[in-house]
Each structure stands twice: as C-alpha cells, then as structure tokens.
Design a protein around this motif. Sequence first.
Motif, PDB file in Angstrom:
ATOM      1  N   THR A 113     -15.379   0.338  -4.120  1.00 57.87           N
ATOM      2  CA  THR A 113     -13.959   0.457  -4.475  1.00 57.87           C
ATOM      3  C   THR A 113     -13.767   0.872  -5.926  1.00 57.87           C
ATOM      4  OG1 THR A 113     -13.373  -1.225  -2.831  1.00 57.87           O
ATOM      5  CG2 THR A 113     -11.751  -0.756  -4.554  1.00 57.87           C
ATOM      6  N   ASP A 114     -14.491   0.251  -6.845  1.00 59.03           N
ATOM      7  CA  ASP A 114     -14.301   0.546  -8.266  1.00 59.03           C
ATOM      8  C   ASP A 114     -14.761   1.944  -8.655  1.00 59.03           C
ATOM      9  OD1 ASP A 114     -13.168  -1.892  -8.745  1.00 59.03           O
ATOM     10  OD2 ASP A 114     -14.985  -2.839  -9.514  1.00 59.03           O
ATOM     11  N   GLU A 115     -15.583   2.582  -7.813  1.00 61.42           N
ATOM     12  CA  GLU A 115     -16.081   3.921  -8.127  1.00 61.42           C
ATOM     13  C   GLU A 115     -15.263   5.030  -7.477  1.00 61.42           C
ATOM     14  OE1 GLU A 115     -20.178   3.968  -7.036  1.00 61.42           O
ATOM     15  OE2 GLU A 115     -20.782   2.482  -8.551  1.00 61.42           O
ATOM     16  N   ILE A 116     -14.361   4.665  -6.572  1.00 58.86           N
ATOM     17  CA  ILE A 116     -13.577   5.671  -5.847  1.00 58.86           C
ATOM     18  C   ILE A 116     -12.729   6.538  -6.782  1.00 58.86           C
ATOM     19  CG2 ILE A 116     -11.653   5.949  -4.228  1.00 58.86           C
ATOM     20  CD1 ILE A 116     -12.870   3.774  -2.524  1.00 58.86           C
ATOM     21  N   SER A 121       0.829  -1.207   0.000  1.00 62.93           N
ATOM     22  CA  SER A 121       0.000   0.000   0.000  1.00 62.93           C
ATOM     23  C   SER A 121       0.863   1.255   0.000  1.00 62.93           C
ATOM     24  CB  SER A 121      -0.926   0.018   1.226  1.00 62.93           C
ATOM     25  OG  SER A 121      -1.835  -1.056   1.199  1.00 62.93           O
ATOM     26  N   LYS A 122       1.899   1.254   0.825  1.00 60.42           N
ATOM     27  CA  LYS A 122       2.793   2.408   0.901  1.00 60.42           C
ATOM     28  C   LYS A 122       3.477   2.668  -0.432  1.00 60.42           C
ATOM     29  CE  LYS A 122       3.225   4.790   4.735  1.00 60.42           C
ATOM     30  NZ  LYS A 122       3.161   6.269   4.702  1.00 60.42           N
ATOM     31  N   CYS A 161      -0.530   4.881 -10.045  1.00 65.01           N
ATOM     32  CA  CYS A 161      -0.167   4.075  -8.874  1.00 65.01           C
ATOM     33  C   CYS A 161       0.332   2.696  -9.272  1.00 65.01           C
ATOM     34  CB  CYS A 161      -1.378   3.940  -7.942  1.00 65.01           C
ATOM     35  SG  CYS A 161      -1.972   5.487  -7.232  1.00 65.01           S
ATOM     36  N   ILE A 162      -0.349   2.061 -10.212  1.00 63.28           N
ATOM     37  CA  ILE A 162       0.028   0.708 -10.612  1.00 63.28           C
ATOM     38  C   ILE A 162       1.330   0.705 -11.405  1.00 63.28           C
ATOM     39  CG2 ILE A 162      -0.687  -1.313 -11.927  1.00 63.28           C
ATOM     40  CD1 ILE A 162      -3.586  -0.552 -11.291  1.00 63.28           C
ATOM     41  N   TRP A 209      -8.852   3.317  -1.885  1.00 61.45           N
ATOM     42  CA  TRP A 209      -8.864   2.555  -3.130  1.00 61.45           C
ATOM     43  C   TRP A 209      -7.728   1.543  -3.160  1.00 61.45           C
ATOM     44  CZ3 TRP A 209      -5.159   2.349  -7.077  1.00 61.45           C
ATOM     45  CH2 TRP A 209      -5.541   1.595  -8.192  1.00 61.45           C
ATOM     46  N   ILE A 210      -6.537   1.953  -2.744  1.00 66.48           N
ATOM     47  CA  ILE A 210      -5.384   1.045  -2.745  1.00 66.48           C
ATOM     48  C   ILE A 210      -5.636  -0.151  -1.838  1.00 66.48           C
ATOM     49  CG2 ILE A 210      -2.984   0.819  -2.001  1.00 66.48           C
ATOM     50  CD1 ILE A 210      -2.504   3.647  -3.052  1.00 66.48           C
TER      51      ILE A 210
END
Length: 424
Positions: free
Chosen positions: A342-345, A175-176, A358-359, A312-313
Amino acid sequence: MLRRGPEFDRGCWRLGRARGRGSGAESGNWRMRGPMNGQNAGPRASRWKTSSTLDEQEARNTFQIKWPENYQGVAPLMGQPEVLGSYSVDEDRKFLHDESQLDFIDMEYLPVDGEKKVHMDLNKGMDKFIDFSGGTDDSFRSLLQWILSNECILKTHKSSSKLDADFISVRKTFSKIMGTPYCIRDTWTLSATEFKGSIYMKMYTEVENVENHEVDPQVKKLSLYGHKFEHFMKGGKPEENVVANEEYRCVLRMKVDQISLIHASKLDFADPEQFEEDFKDLNGFIMVSCAKEVKTPFSMKSYKKFKLNQWWIRGILSGIPRCVIGYRNDDGIVHTLKLLKTDEIPMMAEDEWKPNVCINFFVSFLNFVKSKVREDPTAVHRFHRKPKGNIHWSKLPSSSHMTLLPSWFTEQLFSSKDTKNDCE
C-alpha cells in the motif's frame, strides 16, 4: 445490486497529468501534519466557476470541485485505523455478530517474490454462481446493528450519550469521496444527518439511484469475475459454488487531522501466518482484486491513474499493508498474480495522482458537510454530485429523517438498561 466489478471505473474521466509543483518528495508527505494549501491553483483552475461568478445563495450551497492542483500542499495527519470489532453477513445478507465469514488466503497464491504465474479460469462454475443481492441500504443497516450492540466501546466516556466519532459510514462512502478529484464524471448522492453529536452518512452511486435498472451483461460478467477470483484466492475449486453475498467486515476508528471517523470495512482475507486473535489493527490482512492485463500505453495510463488510486485509498482507509492483484486476459483467464504494498502504490502511479490531493480534498469536503448539517441537525441533508460538475447541497423535509436512520436505531441507542449496566 452488484458490487463494483474488477474492471476500470467507467465513471472516471481521463484527466491530463497535473501540472502543480507538489510532485516528488512533497507527494510522499501525506502522513505529515501541516496546513492545507488550496491557494496554489494551476493554470487550468481558472476554467472553473468561482464563488464570485455564482449567485450568492448558490455559492453557499455548492462545494466546488476544482482541479487537483488546488488541493496541493502537505496533507493533514492521517492516523492508523484502530479495530473496534467485527461482524459477518451470510448468504441471505443476514447480520451475524461473529467471525463466521472470516476467510484466509491460500498461501499458494501469495507471491513470495512479488509475482507468481498461475492459470485461473474465471469462467468455470458460473452456472452455480449465487449473485450479490446487497447494496448500500443493507450494508449501512448492518453497521447500525453492530453499533447498537457495542455502544459502550464507542462512547467518549462511560456515562456519555455521544459516540466518539464525527462521521459514521461504510468504507465505500469515504473511498468515493477521496477519489473524487480524479474521477470527475462520477455521479453520486450522499445523504447525511446528525444524531447524538455524530453525523451519519450513506452514499448512493448513479446505478443505485435508478430504480429497476438493467445491468449491462458485460459489466455483470466482470463483477462475477471478481467474485470468482476471490473464490480461487482462498483455495476454492473451479467447479464449486460461489456465494457473493457473504462478507466479513471490521469496524474501524481513525482520525484525519482533527476529524474522527468510524467506518465498516469489508475484508478479503487474513494471512494465516500473521493473523492473531483479538487483533487491534489489520496488518495481518490482505486485499485482493482482479484487473485486466495492461497492454497499451493508454491502458497503462488509466491503470496508474484509477486502479492504483482505488487500491491505495482502500488500503489507507483500512490500514491493510498489502494487496494481491490478479491480471486477467479478455477471455477471463488470470495468468499473473502481483503483490503490491500500500505505501509503495503512490510511487508506482508516477504522479498520475497524488495522495496529498486526495486527503486534502477529503478533509475539505467533510468540513463542508459538517457545516451544512449543523445548520439543521434534525434534517436529512443531500449532497449531489453531477458528472463534471460541483457538489450541490439541499435539505430534505424532516419526514425524510427515518429514511436514513431507522426508528429501531434512534430509539434504542443509549436507551438499553442492560447496555448501560455493561458500561459501568
């Protein structure tokens, strides 16, 4: 050691809105397979040092954290997490190979229409509070204990002496890393070493790196608010004792592009109407979190950029589809509960951050870690991130190996005759 409180991450710097072209439809394609595109740098990217301006040796040992625009492009495929098993941690932080700490959300607090008005006084019962005393070390140790008891289901095949994972850690580590492009004032240290073909990683935040640190009373209070909120959400009474040490964790395996991950994810609650025994995914679970009410344009910007990104993460790494957020005022009273999907965040964030950034950053950094660790698999490798700086690699003396993987783990993994018989 306190868990992160419900307040905003104070280590995050308020970056301006990204100017890259990867907004709109592109930002929603984070589950699609495609090439990473780190070449389309925005106009501000030139402010960062490049390899040509660094000493050659320093450049090889540095992972440069660039502006988010540098990580635009369609992200690699991020697979659905698969549940491998679970375990509990009791009030004394003792590992238990059972589901004794599995909790269910009180359906009274699950908003049917997306929002519900409540009155939760998080200050009540604080005199009976048993504070969180765990930290990175014992969380990592519990995961290793679970792995020893379940090596058969983790192997690439029955006769193998390798686990089916490129990287192994707790969810907090991943996550970090994923949130790093947008939190450039964060400070953390990551230790990594390879054992039997898998890279084990353990991350310490700035507070954990300081011995005998004193916790700010306000920060501590906010952390207690978070635990008290969880107590309410499972139907606990205001005057009842709250034990922050207790945890229920699932061990998950997932793939990000061609990188396989195993991590232990702390779970808040199961939905009693959707929970099934022997569950293979976490669709029947719900995350909960407590946040301060948003009242100003500045706090709204921070909320979208940091809190929504954090939730979300957590959800995407765990495969949990929903979270319930309790919004409190300055006096510690929660008045509103909201259900987020989650998918809408990412859409709620309105381009304050992008999933593909992020990914792409996550994959890029993990490949850097892999390249450095495999230069000397027997050593412990240190990756240190400074505020507003890059991530610097160094190698620790070989004697430090046991500080990451204890001897009881390295000596027992793949060596138990009983376990080998069970695999056959």
